[in-house]
Design a protein around this motif. Sequence first.
Motif, PDB file in Angstrom:
ATOM      1  N   VAL A  31       0.859  -1.184   0.000  1.00  0.00           N
ATOM      2  CA  VAL A  31       0.000   0.000   0.000  1.00  0.00           C
ATOM      3  C   VAL A  31       0.896   1.235   0.000  1.00  0.00           C
ATOM      4  O   VAL A  31       1.835   1.331   0.799  1.00  0.00           O
ATOM      5  N   ILE A  32       0.587   2.157  -0.880  1.00  0.00           N
ATOM      6  CA  ILE A  32       1.394   3.378  -0.984  1.00  0.00           C
ATOM      7  C   ILE A  32       1.116   4.282   0.212  1.00  0.00           C
ATOM      8  O   ILE A  32      -0.031   4.593   0.520  1.00  0.00           O
ATOM      9  N   ARG A  33       2.171   4.690   0.888  1.00  0.00           N
ATOM     10  CA  ARG A  33       2.051   5.577   2.043  1.00  0.00           C
ATOM     11  C   ARG A  33       2.452   7.010   1.722  1.00  0.00           C
ATOM     12  O   ARG A  33       1.917   7.954   2.301  1.00  0.00           O
ATOM     13  N   LYS A  34       3.441   7.171   0.853  1.00  0.00           N
ATOM     14  CA  LYS A  34       3.877   8.513   0.443  1.00  0.00           C
ATOM     15  C   LYS A  34       4.324   8.443  -0.999  1.00  0.00           C
ATOM     16  O   LYS A  34       4.855   7.422  -1.442  1.00  0.00           O
ATOM     17  N   LEU A  35       4.125   9.543  -1.691  1.00  0.00           N
ATOM     18  CA  LEU A  35       4.530   9.638  -3.091  1.00  0.00           C
ATOM     19  C   LEU A  35       5.316  10.921  -3.287  1.00  0.00           C
ATOM     20  O   LEU A  35       4.914  11.972  -2.805  1.00  0.00           O
ATOM     21  N   ASP A  36       6.433  10.836  -3.974  1.00  0.00           N
ATOM     22  CA  ASP A  36       7.178  12.033  -4.338  1.00  0.00           C
ATOM     23  C   ASP A  36       7.560  11.907  -5.803  1.00  0.00           C
ATOM     24  O   ASP A  36       8.559  11.277  -6.148  1.00  0.00           O
ATOM     25  N   ASN A  75      -2.452   5.498  -0.485  1.00  0.00           N
ATOM     26  CA  ASN A  75      -3.439   4.497  -0.077  1.00  0.00           C
ATOM     27  C   ASN A  75      -3.836   3.529  -1.185  1.00  0.00           C
ATOM     28  O   ASN A  75      -4.636   2.620  -0.946  1.00  0.00           O
ATOM     29  N   ASP A  76      -3.293   3.687  -2.366  1.00  0.00           N
ATOM     30  CA  ASP A  76      -3.526   2.694  -3.411  1.00  0.00           C
ATOM     31  C   ASP A  76      -2.844   1.388  -3.018  1.00  0.00           C
ATOM     32  O   ASP A  76      -1.723   1.395  -2.494  1.00  0.00           O
ATOM     33  N   THR A  77      -3.533   0.279  -3.290  1.00  0.00           N
ATOM     34  CA  THR A  77      -2.909  -1.034  -3.147  1.00  0.00           C
ATOM     35  C   THR A  77      -2.273  -1.392  -4.483  1.00  0.00           C
ATOM     36  O   THR A  77      -2.912  -1.262  -5.524  1.00  0.00           O
ATOM     37  N   VAL A  78      -1.020  -1.803  -4.436  1.00  0.00           N
ATOM     38  CA  VAL A  78      -0.281  -2.004  -5.679  1.00  0.00           C
ATOM     39  C   VAL A  78       0.460  -3.342  -5.675  1.00  0.00           C
ATOM     40  O   VAL A  78       0.743  -3.920  -4.621  1.00  0.00           O
ATOM     41  N   GLN A  93       8.418  -1.861 -12.183  1.00  0.00           N
ATOM     42  CA  GLN A  93       7.030  -1.941 -12.614  1.00  0.00           C
ATOM     43  C   GLN A  93       6.148  -1.796 -11.390  1.00  0.00           C
ATOM     44  O   GLN A  93       6.471  -2.334 -10.324  1.00  0.00           O
ATOM     45  N   ILE A  94       5.036  -1.082 -11.563  1.00  0.00           N
ATOM     46  CA  ILE A  94       4.104  -0.952 -10.444  1.00  0.00           C
ATOM     47  C   ILE A  94       2.709  -0.723 -11.010  1.00  0.00           C
ATOM     48  O   ILE A  94       2.543   0.040 -11.959  1.00  0.00           O
ATOM     49  N   ALA A  95       1.729  -1.430 -10.461  1.00  0.00           N
ATOM     50  CA  ALA A  95       0.356  -1.318 -10.960  1.00  0.00           C
ATOM     51  C   ALA A  95      -0.622  -1.368  -9.800  1.00  0.00           C
ATOM     52  O   ALA A  95      -0.440  -2.142  -8.855  1.00  0.00           O
ATOM     53  N   ARG A  96      -1.639  -0.547  -9.885  1.00  0.00           N
ATOM     54  CA  ARG A  96      -2.660  -0.536  -8.834  1.00  0.00           C
ATOM     55  C   ARG A  96      -3.505  -1.791  -8.932  1.00  0.00           C
ATOM     56  O   ARG A  96      -3.880  -2.234 -10.002  1.00  0.00           O
ATOM     57  N   LEU A  97      -3.816  -2.378  -7.772  1.00  0.00           N
ATOM     58  CA  LEU A  97      -4.751  -3.497  -7.690  1.00  0.00           C
ATOM     59  C   LEU A  97      -6.096  -2.935  -7.280  1.00  0.00           C
ATOM     60  O   LEU A  97      -6.204  -2.246  -6.266  1.00  0.00           O
ATOM     61  N   GLU A  98      -7.104  -3.221  -8.065  1.00  0.00           N
ATOM     62  CA  GLU A  98      -8.441  -2.725  -7.738  1.00  0.00           C
ATOM     63  C   GLU A  98      -8.954  -3.467  -6.518  1.00  0.00           C
ATOM     64  O   GLU A  98      -8.935  -4.695  -6.494  1.00  0.00           O
ATOM     65  N   PRO A  99      -9.417  -2.751  -5.502  1.00  0.00           N
ATOM     66  CA  PRO A  99      -9.946  -3.421  -4.311  1.00  0.00           C
ATOM     67  C   PRO A  99     -11.262  -4.124  -4.636  1.00  0.00           C
ATOM     68  O   PRO A  99     -12.008  -3.688  -5.516  1.00  0.00           O
TER      69      PRO A  99
END
Length: 104
Positions: A31-36, A75-78, A93-99
């Motif tokens: 789960v993404i906590r911070k993005l820069d 908060n995206d799950t990836v 590589q990184i991709a969001r997983l749809e909840p």
Amino acid sequence: MTRYLKMSLSALAFVLGSATASAQSASADGVIRKLDLEAQRVLIKHGEWQGVSMMAMTMPFQVRDKALLQDLKVNDTVHFSMEPDGRDWVITQIARLEPAIAGQ
Ligand SMILES: [Cu+2]
């Protein structure tokens, strides 16, 4: 769904040191906590890795390409893949997983 629940319940382990870097790639969910975007860095609370022995924890990653982060938010799950780069791991590589939709 069970997998994500289990991940969110896992303790936020604060561990000094890192996995032994080999010439091996690895992947994990988190789960993404911070993005820069500018710094191409992302803080991810991740589960156990596939490919390399790594316990669940929250840790920062460098991202190989800024564009990989463009459609993501906190908060995206990836699901992501990474490669060792010196002592660090770089996400390739990184991709969001749809909840799962509640109630279905
Ligand atoms: Cu880690």
